[in-house]
Design a protein around this motif. Sequence first.
Motif, PDB file in Angstrom:
ATOM      1  N   LEU A   1       0.829  -1.204   0.000  1.00 60.09           N
ATOM      2  CA  LEU A   1       0.000   0.000   0.000  1.00 60.09           C
ATOM      3  C   LEU A   1       0.866   1.259   0.000  1.00 60.09           C
ATOM      4  CD1 LEU A   1      -2.762   1.423   0.227  1.00 60.09           C
ATOM      5  CD2 LEU A   1      -2.489   1.290   2.721  1.00 60.09           C
ATOM      6  N   CYS A   2       1.870   1.286   0.866  1.00 59.96           N
ATOM      7  CA  CYS A   2       2.718   2.470   0.962  1.00 59.96           C
ATOM      8  C   CYS A   2       3.519   2.695  -0.316  1.00 59.96           C
ATOM      9  CB  CYS A   2       3.650   2.360   2.169  1.00 59.96           C
ATOM     10  SG  CYS A   2       2.817   2.603   3.759  1.00 59.96           S
ATOM     11  N   ASN A   3       3.963   1.624  -0.950  1.00 61.10           N
ATOM     12  CA  ASN A   3       4.682   1.766  -2.216  1.00 61.10           C
ATOM     13  C   ASN A   3       3.788   2.409  -3.271  1.00 61.10           C
ATOM     14  OD1 ASN A   3       7.041   0.705  -1.215  1.00 61.10           O
ATOM     15  ND2 ASN A   3       6.691  -1.347  -2.035  1.00 61.10           N
ATOM     16  N   TYR A   4       2.524   2.012  -3.297  1.00 61.75           N
ATOM     17  CA  TYR A   4       1.589   2.625  -4.246  1.00 61.75           C
ATOM     18  C   TYR A   4       1.377   4.100  -3.921  1.00 61.75           C
ATOM     19  CZ  TYR A   4      -2.592   4.038  -6.670  1.00 61.75           C
ATOM     20  OH  TYR A   4      -3.467   4.743  -7.449  1.00 61.75           O
ATOM     21  N   LEU A   5       1.099   4.377  -2.651  1.00 65.61           N
ATOM     22  CA  LEU A   5       0.836   5.764  -2.253  1.00 65.61           C
ATOM     23  C   LEU A   5       2.055   6.654  -2.499  1.00 65.61           C
ATOM     24  CD1 LEU A   5      -1.123   5.172   1.082  1.00 65.61           C
ATOM     25  CD2 LEU A   5      -2.066   5.900  -1.119  1.00 65.61           C
ATOM     26  N   ALA A   6       3.255   6.109  -2.290  1.00 66.99           N
ATOM     27  CA  ALA A   6       4.473   6.895  -2.496  1.00 66.99           C
ATOM     28  C   ALA A   6       4.629   7.323  -3.951  1.00 66.99           C
ATOM     29  CB  ALA A   6       5.699   6.102  -2.057  1.00 66.99           C
ATOM     30  N   GLY A   7       4.056   6.538  -4.869  1.00 71.16           N
ATOM     31  CA  GLY A   7       4.155   6.861  -6.282  1.00 71.16           C
ATOM     32  C   GLY A   7       3.007   7.701  -6.803  1.00 71.16           C
ATOM     33  N   HIS A   8       2.057   8.019  -5.939  1.00 67.89           N
ATOM     34  CA  HIS A   8       0.893   8.805  -6.337  1.00 67.89           C
ATOM     35  C   HIS A   8       1.260  10.284  -6.322  1.00 67.89           C
ATOM     36  CE1 HIS A   8      -3.172  10.433  -6.404  1.00 67.89           C
ATOM     37  NE2 HIS A   8      -3.662   9.214  -6.595  1.00 67.89           N
ATOM     38  N   GLU A   9       0.973  10.988  -7.401  1.00 62.81           N
ATOM     39  CA  GLU A   9       1.395  12.385  -7.520  1.00 62.81           C
ATOM     40  C   GLU A   9       0.748  13.306  -6.508  1.00 62.81           C
ATOM     41  OE1 GLU A   9      -1.735  13.704 -11.077  1.00 62.81           O
ATOM     42  OE2 GLU A   9       0.419  13.654 -11.450  1.00 62.81           O
ATOM     43  N   GLN A  10      -0.390  12.904  -5.951  1.00 65.43           N
ATOM     44  CA  GLN A  10      -1.069  13.763  -4.983  1.00 65.43           C
ATOM     45  C   GLN A  10      -0.800  13.352  -3.534  1.00 65.43           C
ATOM     46  OE1 GLN A  10      -4.999  13.528  -7.469  1.00 65.43           O
ATOM     47  NE2 GLN A  10      -5.179  15.348  -6.164  1.00 65.43           N
ATOM     48  N   VAL A  11       0.159  12.436  -3.370  1.00 67.96           N
ATOM     49  CA  VAL A  11       0.502  11.946  -2.034  1.00 67.96           C
ATOM     50  C   VAL A  11       1.987  12.165  -1.774  1.00 67.96           C
ATOM     51  CG1 VAL A  11       0.632   9.930  -0.509  1.00 67.96           C
ATOM     52  CG2 VAL A  11      -1.308  10.195  -2.077  1.00 67.96           C
ATOM     53  N   TYR A  12       2.303  12.665  -0.586  1.00 62.89           N
ATOM     54  CA  TYR A  12       3.695  12.712  -0.141  1.00 62.89           C
ATOM     55  C   TYR A  12       3.828  11.741   1.016  1.00 62.89           C
ATOM     56  CZ  TYR A  12       8.228  14.224   1.591  1.00 62.89           C
ATOM     57  OH  TYR A  12       9.545  14.233   1.989  1.00 62.89           O
ATOM     58  N   LEU A  13       4.565  10.658   0.792  1.00 60.00           N
ATOM     59  CA  LEU A  13       4.818   9.678   1.848  1.00 60.00           C
ATOM     60  C   LEU A  13       6.267   9.824   2.295  1.00 60.00           C
ATOM     61  CD1 LEU A  13       3.184   7.158   3.123  1.00 60.00           C
ATOM     62  CD2 LEU A  13       4.856   5.806   1.873  1.00 60.00           C
ATOM     63  N   TYR A  14       6.485   9.835   3.590  1.00 63.04           N
ATOM     64  CA  TYR A  14       7.851   9.915   4.111  1.00 63.04           C
ATOM     65  C   TYR A  14       8.742   8.927   3.375  1.00 63.04           C
ATOM     66  CZ  TYR A  14      11.794   9.264   7.295  1.00 63.04           C
ATOM     67  OH  TYR A  14      13.058   9.142   7.826  1.00 63.04           O
ATOM     68  N   GLU A  15       9.885   9.408   2.903  1.00 62.33           N
ATOM     69  CA  GLU A  15      10.731   8.656   1.974  1.00 62.33           C
ATOM     70  C   GLU A  15      11.081   7.258   2.461  1.00 62.33           C
ATOM     71  OE1 GLU A  15      14.836   9.352  -0.569  1.00 62.33           O
ATOM     72  OE2 GLU A  15      14.581  10.356   1.365  1.00 62.33           O
ATOM     73  N   ASN A  16      11.352   7.116   3.744  1.00 60.26           N
ATOM     74  CA  ASN A  16      11.761   5.818   4.270  1.00 60.26           C
ATOM     75  C   ASN A  16      10.599   5.010   4.840  1.00 60.26           C
ATOM     76  OD1 ASN A  16      14.503   6.386   3.672  1.00 60.26           O
ATOM     77  ND2 ASN A  16      14.627   7.634   5.518  1.00 60.26           N
ATOM     78  N   LYS A  17       9.369   5.438   4.535  1.00 66.85           N
ATOM     79  CA  LYS A  17       8.124   4.790   4.956  1.00 66.85           C
ATOM     80  C   LYS A  17       7.902   4.912   6.459  1.00 66.85           C
ATOM     81  CE  LYS A  17       5.706   0.380   5.420  1.00 66.85           C
ATOM     82  NZ  LYS A  17       5.893  -1.085   5.470  1.00 66.85           N
TER      83      LYS A  17
ATOM     84  N   VAL B   1      -4.201   0.204 -11.076  1.00 68.55           N
ATOM     85  CA  VAL B   1      -3.354  -0.184  -9.950  1.00 68.55           C
ATOM     86  C   VAL B   1      -2.588  -1.442 -10.322  1.00 68.55           C
ATOM     87  CG1 VAL B   1      -3.290  -0.938  -7.546  1.00 68.55           C
ATOM     88  CG2 VAL B   1      -4.957   0.787  -8.260  1.00 68.55           C
ATOM     89  N   GLU B   2      -1.293  -1.387 -10.150  1.00 69.80           N
ATOM     90  CA  GLU B   2      -0.447  -2.561 -10.342  1.00 69.80           C
ATOM     91  C   GLU B   2       0.508  -2.648  -9.167  1.00 69.80           C
ATOM     92  OE1 GLU B   2       1.498  -2.853 -14.067  1.00 69.80           O
ATOM     93  OE2 GLU B   2      -0.332  -2.568 -15.248  1.00 69.80           O
ATOM     94  N   LEU B   3       0.085  -3.369  -8.151  1.00 68.48           N
ATOM     95  CA  LEU B   3       0.949  -3.557  -6.995  1.00 68.48           C
ATOM     96  C   LEU B   3       1.974  -4.628  -7.304  1.00 68.48           C
ATOM     97  CD1 LEU B   3      -1.669  -3.534  -4.093  1.00 68.48           C
ATOM     98  CD2 LEU B   3      -0.373  -1.621  -5.019  1.00 68.48           C
ATOM     99  N   ALA B   4       3.107  -4.552  -6.632  1.00 66.72           N
ATOM    100  CA  ALA B   4       4.144  -5.561  -6.833  1.00 66.72           C
ATOM    101  C   ALA B   4       3.594  -6.930  -6.470  1.00 66.72           C
ATOM    102  CB  ALA B   4       5.360  -5.227  -5.971  1.00 66.72           C
TER     103      ALA B   4
ATOM    104  N   ALA C   1      -7.825  -9.687  -3.910  1.00 69.52           N
ATOM    105  CA  ALA C   1      -8.936 -10.021  -4.809  1.00 69.52           C
ATOM    106  C   ALA C   1      -9.256  -8.914  -5.798  1.00 69.52           C
ATOM    107  CB  ALA C   1     -10.184 -10.360  -3.981  1.00 69.52           C
ATOM    108  N   ASP C   2      -9.187  -7.653  -5.362  1.00 67.90           N
ATOM    109  CA  ASP C   2      -9.556  -6.534  -6.237  1.00 67.90           C
ATOM    110  C   ASP C   2      -8.732  -5.313  -5.834  1.00 67.90           C
ATOM    111  OD1 ASP C   2     -10.757  -4.515  -7.738  1.00 67.90           O
ATOM    112  OD2 ASP C   2     -12.760  -5.387  -7.557  1.00 67.90           O
ATOM    113  N   GLN C   3      -7.555  -5.211  -6.406  1.00 68.60           N
ATOM    114  CA  GLN C   3      -6.645  -4.136  -6.030  1.00 68.60           C
ATOM    115  C   GLN C   3      -7.221  -2.760  -6.335  1.00 68.60           C
ATOM    116  OE1 GLN C   3      -2.871  -4.866  -7.927  1.00 68.60           O
ATOM    117  NE2 GLN C   3      -2.432  -6.690  -6.700  1.00 68.60           N
ATOM    118  N   LYS C   4      -7.796  -2.591  -7.517  1.00 70.81           N
ATOM    119  CA  LYS C   4      -8.299  -1.285  -7.917  1.00 70.81           C
ATOM    120  C   LYS C   4      -9.403  -0.805  -6.982  1.00 70.81           C
ATOM    121  CE  LYS C   4     -10.210   1.313 -11.806  1.00 70.81           C
ATOM    122  NZ  LYS C   4     -10.653   1.263 -13.225  1.00 70.81           N
ATOM    123  N   LYS C   5     -10.357  -1.673  -6.676  1.00 68.00           N
ATOM    124  CA  LYS C   5     -11.462  -1.304  -5.800  1.00 68.00           C
ATOM    125  C   LYS C   5     -10.961  -0.965  -4.397  1.00 68.00           C
ATOM    126  CE  LYS C   5     -15.853  -3.023  -3.950  1.00 68.00           C
ATOM    127  NZ  LYS C   5     -16.816  -4.171  -3.944  1.00 68.00           N
TER     128      LYS C   5
END
Length: 277
Positions: free
Chosen positions: A19-35, A184-187, A163-167
């Motif tokens: 989840l955090c990896n996805y949010l970190a790559g979202h242009e409207q989200v700033y996630l602390y660099e080291n999670k 959404v394409e999670l690792a 089961a449903d990453q996008k939802k």
Amino acid sequence: MPDPNFIVIGAPKAGTTSLCNYLAGHEQVYLYENKETQFFSGKYDRGFAWYQSLFNGARDNQVIGEGTPGYALGPNTGQVAKRIHDHLPKVKLIYMVRDPIERIKSHYAQGLANGFPDIGLSKAVFERQNLIEASRYQARLNDYLAFFPREQIHIIMFDDLIADQKKTISACLKFLGLPPAEQVELAKRGARETRARDGVSLSLLKRTKPFEVLRPLIPNRIVEKVRPYFKEKINLDKIDLSLSDAAFEHIKKELQEETVQFLKNMGRPKNLWTFTN
């Protein structure tokens, strides 16, 4: 200085990294660099101004967050929740949960990758309290509900994420006040392949005060380049994560009643997970 709008509080090994990896790559989200900041659990003595400084790179139009699964790790969760509320009473909290047995197995394996000795999972569930405590989802949730209204806590089921990453991700973004995900394409989660764990030198270095002070200042690209020189490989596929009958019954005795209640509160069938049917 900026304050976080959201915190991913746990549970450990329940999909928080994905989840955090996805949010970190979202242009409207700033996630602390080291999670993980670990501020409200292990670094509280550094002061709230230090914590705020970790988010100085955020833009004005971004929601700001961090993810520290240790914020819902064990009996000290109530203290962590109070600290968060004292400083950030309006912050949104994201709590991820997973089949307790599978979470415990993954938690134990991660511990080995972090340098804990392999004493066997069946022995560990009796001796390492956090393996059980981090799977007490209702208790950990109650720790936060003592300070935060339910509408400030978004719960994600690991089963739904698979089961449903996008939802599932879109519901999380909506909770954060953002538009739904277009794609959404999670690792992909693979087998417990060979991982690297801290070598002796790195383990000793991490315990020093200079390391704790300097690590947040070092860009991740540099850390990733030097990391292999301080790591040793551990093949998690060769680790026995089977549970003895006694260990399984111990987990069931400790967690079954509470887990069934949690699933009921979530509107999920009681047979969703391993020992709740």
